[in-house]
Write a protein that holds these residues in place. Structure first.
Motif, short mmCIF file in Angstrom:
data_model
loop_
_atom_site.label_atom_id
_atom_site.label_comp_id
_atom_site.label_asym_id
_atom_site.label_seq_id
_atom_site.Cartn_x
_atom_site.Cartn_y
_atom_site.Cartn_z
N ALA A 71 0.74 -1.24 0.09
CA ALA A 71 0.19 -0.05 0.10
C ALA A 71 0.99 1.40 0.04
O ALA A 71 0.58 2.29 0.05
CB ALA A 71 -0.80 0.09 1.21
N GLU A 72 2.21 1.09 -0.12
CA GLU A 72 3.21 2.39 -0.19
C GLU A 72 4.27 1.81 -1.11
O GLU A 72 4.75 0.80 -0.97
CB GLU A 72 3.65 2.56 1.41
N LEU A 73 4.79 2.63 -1.71
CA LEU A 73 6.07 2.32 -2.69
C LEU A 73 7.07 2.05 -2.00
O LEU A 73 8.01 0.97 -2.26
CB LEU A 73 6.27 3.39 -3.70
N ASP A 74 7.22 2.41 -0.50
CA ASP A 74 8.37 2.36 0.34
C ASP A 74 8.36 1.05 0.82
O ASP A 74 9.59 0.53 1.29
CB ASP A 74 8.01 3.21 1.72
N GLN A 75 7.25 0.32 0.73
CA GLN A 75 7.40 -1.07 0.99
C GLN A 75 8.26 -2.17 0.10
O GLN A 75 8.71 -3.17 0.59
CB GLN A 75 6.12 -1.76 1.03
N LEU A 76 8.21 -1.44 -1.16
CA LEU A 76 9.06 -2.41 -2.18
C LEU A 76 10.48 -2.92 -1.79
O LEU A 76 10.61 -4.25 -2.09
CB LEU A 76 8.98 -1.56 -3.47
N PRO A 77 11.30 -2.07 -1.31
CA PRO A 77 12.92 -2.43 -1.05
C PRO A 77 12.87 -3.40 -0.18
O PRO A 77 13.86 -4.31 0.00
CB PRO A 77 13.54 -1.35 -0.73
N SER A 78 12.00 -3.67 0.71
CA SER A 78 11.98 -4.72 1.97
C SER A 78 11.54 -6.15 1.38
O SER A 78 11.64 -7.09 2.29
CB SER A 78 11.06 -4.11 3.10
N LEU A 79 10.78 -6.14 0.24
CA LEU A 79 10.59 -7.19 -0.31
C LEU A 79 11.11 -7.84 -1.74
O LEU A 79 11.28 -9.03 -1.86
CB LEU A 79 8.90 -7.01 -0.72
N ALA A 80 11.76 -6.86 -2.45
CA ALA A 80 12.54 -7.38 -3.68
C ALA A 80 13.85 -6.52 -3.42
O ALA A 80 14.15 -5.65 -2.73
CB ALA A 80 11.78 -6.65 -4.62
N ARG A 81 14.49 -7.22 -4.15
CA ARG A 81 16.13 -6.73 -4.30
C ARG A 81 16.38 -6.24 -5.80
O ARG A 81 15.89 -6.90 -6.71
CB ARG A 81 17.25 -7.61 -3.55
N ASN A 82 17.60 -5.93 -5.85
CA ASN A 82 18.02 -5.52 -7.21
C ASN A 82 17.02 -4.83 -8.15
O ASN A 82 16.82 -5.36 -9.21
CB ASN A 82 18.74 -6.60 -7.88
N ILE A 83 16.51 -3.76 -7.50
CA ILE A 83 15.27 -2.97 -8.21
C ILE A 83 15.72 -2.19 -9.41
O ILE A 83 16.42 -1.32 -9.01
CB ILE A 83 14.36 -2.41 -7.19
N PRO A 84 15.54 -2.75 -10.67
CA PRO A 84 15.94 -1.83 -11.61
C PRO A 84 15.06 -0.47 -11.65
O PRO A 84 14.10 -0.13 -11.21
CB PRO A 84 15.74 -2.43 -12.94
N GLN A 85 15.81 0.62 -12.52
CA GLN A 85 14.91 1.79 -12.62
C GLN A 85 13.81 1.67 -13.29
O GLN A 85 12.59 2.37 -13.11
CB GLN A 85 16.09 2.88 -13.57
N ALA A 86 13.60 0.70 -14.17
CA ALA A 86 12.53 0.25 -15.18
C ALA A 86 10.99 -0.07 -14.04
O ALA A 86 10.18 0.49 -14.33
CB ALA A 86 12.58 -1.03 -15.83
N ALA A 87 11.62 -0.58 -12.84
CA ALA A 87 10.67 -0.87 -11.96
C ALA A 87 9.87 0.56 -11.30
O ALA A 87 8.65 0.91 -11.27
CB ALA A 87 11.04 -1.80 -10.69
N TYR A 88 10.72 1.39 -11.23
CA TYR A 88 10.27 2.71 -10.75
C TYR A 88 9.65 3.59 -11.73
O TYR A 88 8.46 4.12 -11.26
CB TYR A 88 11.47 3.66 -9.96
N ASP A 89 10.11 3.38 -12.80
CA ASP A 89 9.35 4.20 -13.86
C ASP A 89 8.02 3.65 -14.09
O ASP A 89 6.88 4.47 -14.51
CB ASP A 89 10.26 3.88 -15.31
N LEU A 90 7.92 2.24 -14.02
CA LEU A 90 6.49 1.63 -14.31
C LEU A 90 5.75 1.85 -13.11
O LEU A 90 4.54 2.15 -13.04
CB LEU A 90 6.53 0.20 -14.35
N ALA A 91 6.25 1.88 -11.84
CA ALA A 91 5.50 2.49 -10.68
C ALA A 91 5.13 3.76 -10.76
O ALA A 91 3.65 4.02 -10.54
CB ALA A 91 6.42 2.19 -9.48
N ASP A 92 5.78 4.66 -11.28
CA ASP A 92 5.44 6.05 -11.60
C ASP A 92 4.16 6.13 -12.47
O ASP A 92 3.13 6.80 -12.10
CB ASP A 92 6.78 6.65 -12.43
N ALA A 93 4.22 5.21 -13.48
CA ALA A 93 3.23 5.37 -14.52
C ALA A 93 2.07 4.88 -14.10
O ALA A 93 0.80 5.05 -14.50
CB ALA A 93 3.51 4.86 -15.76
N PHE A 94 2.05 3.29 -13.53
CA PHE A 94 0.77 2.82 -13.26
C PHE A 94 0.47 2.32 -11.82
O PHE A 94 -0.37 1.40 -11.65
CB PHE A 94 1.17 1.34 -14.38
#
Ligand code: AMP
Ligand code: MG
Length: 341
Positions: A71-94
């Motif tokens: 329910a918050e983007l901040d939760q993402l790094p605690s669950l996934a690693r090696n997060i590419p910029q593409a993930a943040y770009d998609l998060a931004d858009a969708f």
């Protein structure tokens, strides 16, 4: 077990229902909750025992991993690693919205959630009830669709009650789902981003953010037996009503003519709408636009079972935009029985 059904119109006003569901989740129980895609069967993603109940209640194959909801983007790094910029770009858009990303997993994700894979599926839903429950629970929430495995996903609370009554602590009725098909799934865990499951966020939209996106073969075609599925869920017969569904691929006139000339008994048509007045068989409509078709498809498949349909001849949706998601679901509902007209 007694299942409590709670109606939530506005999560800000019906806070006690949100708290009740969150409390069930914190205690290791199960709650069916509305999301914008389909209803989800939720459990604490970090509690293997709670997650095991999801597999048991749904009778879900153990090799089919679950999506973890935040329910918050901040939760993402605690669950996934090696997060590419593409993930943040998609998060931004969708995000928040109907898009799931596959990323390398953190160690806190139990094996039962990822079905033993070293990746995890993450989604940030936009439905106000789903996000209120997740936020109130303070947990990442594992949630597959709230149906028994194999049957069409529920897009309203009545269908959750049908499948899950007596098997879960609470069902929240938040009305009809606006999207109606499960989230788009894209993997960012390999070198090239690849679409694993089409949904309301379209291939065209993903490409507009990422440039190139590959499409997994299983999106539009039947996997050969013995091939390894990148997304294990895609290998199962899915979304299927009890009726035999046959997809008719052709123009409107050819569809009408084919259906009208059928002599079988208990035959139904699953039509778009523009052809309805000309059909001489009983029919249900899914709508003329891909968005309407996505919203209606699963409920209509369940209604066909309610009506006792034995054989259903369905119009073939187009394969682009949101149509790709509708096509992907209906070819599985028909077990890939497609007839060219
Ligand atoms: P459902 O929750 O029923 O909508 O199904 C989740 C979908 O996401 C299934 O098709 C799964 O196979 C897919 N999925 C979940 N986790 C992963 C993963 N780590 N890698 C690939 N596909 C996944
Ligand atoms: Mg499902």
């Amino acid at each position: 077990m007694e299942t409590i059904l709670l109606r939530v119109k506005d999560p800000k006003q019906d806070i006690s229902a949100i708290q009740a569901a969150a409390s069930v989740l914190r205690k290791g129980g199960l709650a069916a909750i509305p999301t914008e895609t389909v209803y989800g069967l939720a459990a604490n993603a970090l509690d293997p025992k709670a997650v095991a109940k999801i597999f048991q209640v749904k009778n879900r194959p153990a090799d089919n991993p679950l999506i973890v909801h935040i329910a918050e983007l901040d939760q993402l790094p605690s669950l996934a690693r090696n997060i590419p910029q593409a993930a943040y770009d998609l998060a931004d858009a969708f995000w928040p919205g109907p898009l799931t990303m596959i990323l390398p997993k953190q160690d806190c994700i139990p094996d039962i959630v990822s079905a033993g894979l070293d990746t995890v599926a993450i989604r940030f839903p936009s439905h106000p009830v789903a996000s209120a429950v997740i936020r109130e629970s303070g947990l990442p929430i594992a949630a597959p669709s709230a149906n028994l495995s194999g049957s069409p996903s529920p897009t309203n609370a009545r269908r959750c009650v049908e499948d899950l009554s007596g098997k879960v602590e609470v069902i929240i009725d938040g009305g009809d789902c606006s999207v109606g098909v499960e989230s788009t799934v894209i993997t960012l865990a390999d070198n090239t981003p690849r679409l694993l499951r089409p949904g309301f966020v379209t291939l065209e939209q993903l490409c507009s953010v990422l440039g190139n996106v590959a499409v997994d073969k299983a999106v539009l075609y039947k996997l050969e037996d013995n091939t390894k599925a990148s997304s294990p869920g895609m290998k199962y017969k899915h979304y299927a009503p009890k009726a035999k569904v046959i997809l008719l691929d052709g123009e409107t006139d050819a569809f009408v003519q084919f259906v009208n000339n059928l002599e079988e008994k208990d035959v139904w048509a699953l039509a778009f709408g523009d052809e309805a007045a000309r059909l001489n068989k009983p029919f249900l409509l899914i709508g003329n636009t891909p968005e309407e078709q996505a919203r209606n498809l699963f409920e209509r498949l369940r209604e066909l079972d309610d009506k006792g349909a034995k054989t259903v001849y369905a119009r073939c949706p187009k394969k682009t935009g949101v149509g790709m998601a509708v096509y992907n679901r209906i070819i599985r509902a028909s077990a890939f029985a497609i007839q060219k007209l």
